[in-house]
Design an enzyme around this catalytic site. Structure first.
Site, PDB file in Angstrom:
ATOM      1  N   GLU A 140       0.827  -1.217   0.000  1.00  0.00           N
ATOM      2  CA  GLU A 140       0.000   0.000   0.000  1.00  0.00           C
ATOM      3  C   GLU A 140       0.856   1.260   0.000  1.00  0.00           C
ATOM      4  O   GLU A 140       0.406   2.308  -0.415  1.00  0.00           O
ATOM      5  CB  GLU A 140      -0.932   0.020   1.227  1.00  0.00           C
ATOM      6  CG  GLU A 140      -2.143  -0.879   1.038  1.00  0.00           C
ATOM      7  CD  GLU A 140      -3.275  -0.606   2.033  1.00  0.00           C
ATOM      8  OE1 GLU A 140      -3.064   0.122   3.011  1.00  0.00           O
ATOM      9  OE2 GLU A 140      -4.362  -1.162   1.814  1.00  0.00           O
ATOM     10  N   HIS A 191       8.057 -26.406  -2.162  1.00  0.00           N
ATOM     11  CA  HIS A 191       7.439 -27.524  -2.882  1.00  0.00           C
ATOM     12  C   HIS A 191       6.278 -27.065  -3.754  1.00  0.00           C
ATOM     13  O   HIS A 191       5.526 -27.891  -4.267  1.00  0.00           O
ATOM     14  CB  HIS A 191       6.981 -28.592  -1.881  1.00  0.00           C
ATOM     15  CG  HIS A 191       8.136 -29.199  -1.144  1.00  0.00           C
ATOM     16  ND1 HIS A 191       8.656 -30.433  -1.474  1.00  0.00           N
ATOM     17  CD2 HIS A 191       8.898 -28.722  -0.130  1.00  0.00           C
ATOM     18  CE1 HIS A 191       9.691 -30.688  -0.672  1.00  0.00           C
ATOM     19  NE2 HIS A 191       9.859 -29.669   0.148  1.00  0.00           N
ATOM     20  N   LYS A 248     -13.422   0.457  -4.043  1.00  0.00           N
ATOM     21  CA  LYS A 248     -14.570   0.826  -3.196  1.00  0.00           C
ATOM     22  C   LYS A 248     -15.575   1.632  -4.005  1.00  0.00           C
ATOM     23  O   LYS A 248     -16.775   1.381  -3.942  1.00  0.00           O
ATOM     24  CB  LYS A 248     -14.095   1.663  -1.996  1.00  0.00           C
ATOM     25  CG  LYS A 248     -13.249   0.889  -1.011  1.00  0.00           C
ATOM     26  CD  LYS A 248     -12.972   1.739   0.213  1.00  0.00           C
ATOM     27  CE  LYS A 248     -11.895   1.142   1.071  1.00  0.00           C
ATOM     28  NZ  LYS A 248     -11.380   2.047   2.080  1.00  0.00           N
TER      29      LYS A 248
END
Ligand code: PA5
Length: 429
Positions: free
Chosen positions: A284, A305, A419
């Site tokens: 951010e 793995h 948003k």
């Protein structure tokens, strides 16, 4: 004490690049400490290192002790910076199989009806002795309007009110900004206990404020030591910044040389959530104007793995940052087996930490030889002090790095875009 090892990254830089990047970091650190860089109004996380608030630390510890005496479950309701710091510390210091009360549960960090339904059903289940669970709820939202958190809080508050009636008031603790926001209206209307996140501390820098400190103390950890571990690191940076600037300079020089992804890896799985906190801090703060290293968190050896192939042999645009713990929290020796069908007797008598260390050293050398610049950040052991120091180390290192990029580390305008699009679809006024 944090130690930095950049020897496996240096050969990837051209002559002079590191020197240049170090100089840029020096200037950025100076701008940060003198409040002359971008976002000077967001430097409360530095101010609280200069002026520790011991009264607040005691208030948090005292309330946490009272909750710990009574609670079966403590819910941390928040998203992003409002819960990742607490989770990072609790997972680093706590047991993989806690079993002890209070049980720490997270909510408000996603939108899942199934999760909330199952949580409410779980809270309502009786204890083995037939009595009801004692539940406390800490809702944490600086803005007080974050949809995920607000929705979960509405549902959980309803449950608390119908389960405990008037008693729910003392079981709900709110952490939010001084004023404004929907949460402050709810607090005023209901008289809930409130902790303040000062306006000059952003969400992802708030772990050493009541946002992180109360949940961490309720989980049973010493917040004084955590806090003063960070203060000690702050003082070290003021006294001897050079080795700290080496990390920032190296990261910046590697980014300028074309590397695009920073793999944050540890062979201690309890540090995975610490990586999650770093991921937000870095993502951010630096992902702006099409710049920044993409932070990816790997838990080794598990992810060797699955993602190990990609790190070793995929697109060559990765750097890797190892979080290394010198002395493990606990250790065990591999026993000898007379049959030795599994062929492991060559390791019999060795400690798992010793084997894990060889796995780290082997991986580090293989990745370096495969074209990945590797840096390692060592702490002596996992403790409140060392985790506090690591928090501050990365907080300051990331700010310096983002100043090097010429960006403001303290905002997150890109997060607002999802948003806005979501609210448009939901018909929010
Ligand atoms: O770093 C930040 O500011 C964000 O990640 C916020 O912590 C997150 O969006 C939650 O916001 P709030 O605490 O306002 O609910």
């Amino acid at each position: 004490m944090i130690k930095l090892d950049t020897t496996s990254a240096r050969s990837f830089l051209k002559d002079g690049h590191l020197e240049e990047a170090r100089k840029a970091s020096e200037q950025s650190l100076h701008a940060l400490l003198t409040k002359t860089g971008a976002g000077p109004e967001w430097l409360g996380w530095l101010d609280i290192m200069k002026n520790p608030n011991d009264a607040l630390l005691s208030e948090v510890s005292d309330l946490a002790a009272a909750i710990r005496k009574d609670a079966d479950v403590f819910i941390i309701c928040g998203i992003g910076g409002s819960y990742l710091g607490a989770k990072a510390v609790i997972d680093a210091l706590g047991s993989f199989f806690p079993g002890k009360l209070p049980e720490i549960i997270y909510a408000g960090h996603q939108m899942s009806a199934r999760y909330l339904n199952e949580l409410v059903a779980y809270l309502g289940e009786k204890k083995p002795d037939g009595s009801a669970k004692s539940v406390y709820l800490n809702v944490i939202s600086k803005s007080g309007t974050t949809t995920e958190t607000a929705m979960a809080f509405r549902i959980l508050r309803d449950w608390m009110q119908s389960s405990y009636g008037a008693d729910s008031k003392k079981r709900i603790i709110c952490t939010t900004s001084e004023s404004g926001g929907a949460l402050n209206k709810i607090i005023e209307a209901n008289g809930y206990k409130k902790f303040v996140l000062p306006d000059n501390i952003g969400g992802r820098f708030s772990v050493l404020s009541p946002v992180g400190l109360l949940p961490i103390a309720v989980a049973g950890f010493d917040v004084q030591s955590l806090y003063y571990g960070a203060v000690a690191e702050y003082e070290r940076i003021l006294k001897t910044p050079n080795d700290r600037l080496e990390y920032t300079g190296m990261r910046y020089a590697l980014y300028k040389s074309g590397f695009k992804v920073d793999v944050i890896a540890s062979f201690e799985p309890e540090l995975k959530s610490f990586g999650g906190w770093m991921q937000q801090l870095m993502g951010e703060s630096e992902g702006k104007n099409h710049k920044g290293l993409y932070p990816a968190v790997h838990a080794y050896s598990t992810d060797l793995h699955s993602l190990g192939q990609m790190v070793q042999d995929g697109e060559r645009n990765l750097i890797e940052t190892f979080l290394v713990v010198e002395k493990p929290t606990s250790d065990a020796k591999l026993p000898s087996d007379p049959d030795n069908y599994d062929g492991l007797n060559y390791l019999a008598g060795k400690s798992i930490h010793e084997i894990n260390t060889k796995a780290y050293l082997g991986t580090r050398s293989a990745h370096h030889d495969g074209g990945v610049p590797v840096m390692s950040i060592h702490i002596d052991s996992i403790s409140e002090e060392s985790i506090g120091a690591l928090i501050f180390f990365f907080e300051i290192a990331n700010r310096v790095y983002v100043y090097n990029l010429g960006e403001n580390p303290f905002d997150q305008p890109g997060v607002e875009d999802y948003k806005k699009a979501m609210f448009r679809l939901l018909g929010k006024e």
